[in-house]
Design a protein around this motif. Structure first.
Motif, mmCIF file in Angstrom:
data_model
loop_
_atom_site.group_PDB
_atom_site.id
_atom_site.type_symbol
_atom_site.label_atom_id
_atom_site.label_comp_id
_atom_site.label_asym_id
_atom_site.label_seq_id
_atom_site.Cartn_x
_atom_site.Cartn_y
_atom_site.Cartn_z
ATOM 1 N N ASP A 117 -8.985 10.208 2.996
ATOM 2 C CA ASP A 117 -8.135 9.145 2.461
ATOM 3 C C ASP A 117 -7.042 8.746 3.456
ATOM 4 O OD1 ASP A 117 -6.823 11.555 2.255
ATOM 5 O OD2 ASP A 117 -6.141 11.264 0.200
ATOM 6 N N ALA A 161 2.320 2.050 -3.501
ATOM 7 C CA ALA A 161 1.378 2.014 -4.628
ATOM 8 C C ALA A 161 1.381 3.302 -5.457
ATOM 9 C CB ALA A 161 -0.036 1.719 -4.122
ATOM 10 N N ARG A 201 0.837 -1.215 0.000
ATOM 11 C CA ARG A 201 0.000 0.000 0.000
ATOM 12 C C ARG A 201 0.865 1.257 0.000
ATOM 13 N NH1 ARG A 201 -5.494 -0.423 1.366
ATOM 14 N NH2 ARG A 201 -5.454 1.757 0.737
ATOM 15 N N GLU A 228 2.636 10.282 3.103
ATOM 16 C CA GLU A 228 1.759 10.631 1.989
ATOM 17 C C GLU A 228 2.622 10.666 0.739
ATOM 18 O OE1 GLU A 228 -0.139 12.869 -1.056
ATOM 19 O OE2 GLU A 228 1.588 13.648 0.012
ATOM 20 N N HIS A 229 2.261 9.882 -0.250
ATOM 21 C CA HIS A 229 2.925 9.828 -1.566
ATOM 22 C C HIS A 229 4.445 9.685 -1.452
ATOM 23 C CE1 HIS A 229 2.524 10.005 -5.860
ATOM 24 N NE2 HIS A 229 3.469 10.923 -5.941
ATOM 25 N N ASN A 254 -0.046 6.193 -4.669
ATOM 26 C CA ASN A 254 -1.262 7.000 -4.526
ATOM 27 C C ASN A 254 -1.013 8.175 -3.577
ATOM 28 O OD1 ASN A 254 -1.604 6.082 -1.791
ATOM 29 N ND2 ASN A 254 -2.392 4.169 -2.614
ATOM 30 N N HIS A 255 -2.014 8.996 -3.385
ATOM 31 C CA HIS A 255 -1.907 10.137 -2.474
ATOM 32 C C HIS A 255 -2.673 9.900 -1.175
ATOM 33 C CE1 HIS A 255 0.363 13.099 -4.787
ATOM 34 N NE2 HIS A 255 -0.161 12.519 -5.841
ATOM 35 N N ASP A 256 -2.884 8.632 -0.829
ATOM 36 C CA ASP A 256 -3.507 8.329 0.454
ATOM 37 C C ASP A 256 -2.534 8.689 1.575
ATOM 38 O OD1 ASP A 256 -5.727 7.319 -0.848
ATOM 39 O OD2 ASP A 256 -5.040 5.243 -0.745
#
Length: 163
Positions: free
Chosen positions: A97, A54, A51, A134-135, A56-58
């Motif tokens: 998120d 990945a 995760r 984050e990211h 993403n910006h979660d």
């Protein structure tokens, strides 16, 4: 000093008798669906690492702890950090998120994650640690100010994301 809480309404009828009725009390039960974070489900460190990488910006918020049951101070520090994190941040935040998890570092299935994040397991015998990311950008915080430091670091991460 005595303090009384009135939980009833009293009214007098025309006959002079008093009628006692329970006061209306509205109780709002805790509803986990109303929280603004997701539990990051994991069975190993590789689940979490997947995760985190990945792209993403979660936002990921992890508590790393050592469950050394023989050390009373550590058990107290672990509970205090999680309680403070939940009451001061998790249940109040508005980040949609945000993914949250706790990680027991004594479980060898998390060794790869700990190595990749450069978490010093030996230090976790004294205090738990917070990790926010984050990211691909993140911070590790420990000690009594970990939650307040996490909030400041998270604000920096979110400000950078919005630019």
């Amino acid at each position: 000093i005595c303090v009384f809480l009135i939980l009833a309404c009293v009214s007098m009828q025309s006959s002079g008798q008093f009628i006692v009725k329970p006061a209306p009390v509205e109780v709002t039960p805790f509803n986990p669906a109303q929280t603004h974070f997701h539990n990051l489900h994991h069975k190993s460190g590789d689940d979490i690492l997947h995760r985190l990488t990945a792209g993403n910006h979660d936002v990921y918020l992890l508590v790393f702890y050592h469950p050394n049951e023989g050390h009373q101070h550590l058990g107290s520090a672990n509970r205090h950090l999680v309680d403070k994190l939940e009451s001061d941040f998790l249940y109040k935040n508005d980040i949609k998120d945000l993914y949250y998890a706790t990680v027991d570092v004594s479980n060898p299935t998390y060794d790869n994650l700990l190595r990749e994040l450069e978490i010093d397991v030996d230090e976790l015998v004294y205090n738990p640690a917070l990790f926010v990311m984050e990211h691909g950008n993140g911070f590790i915080m420990t000690g009594p100010r970990a939650v307040s430091e996490m909030k400041m670091n998270l604000n920096e991460l979110l400000n950078n994301r919005d630019q």
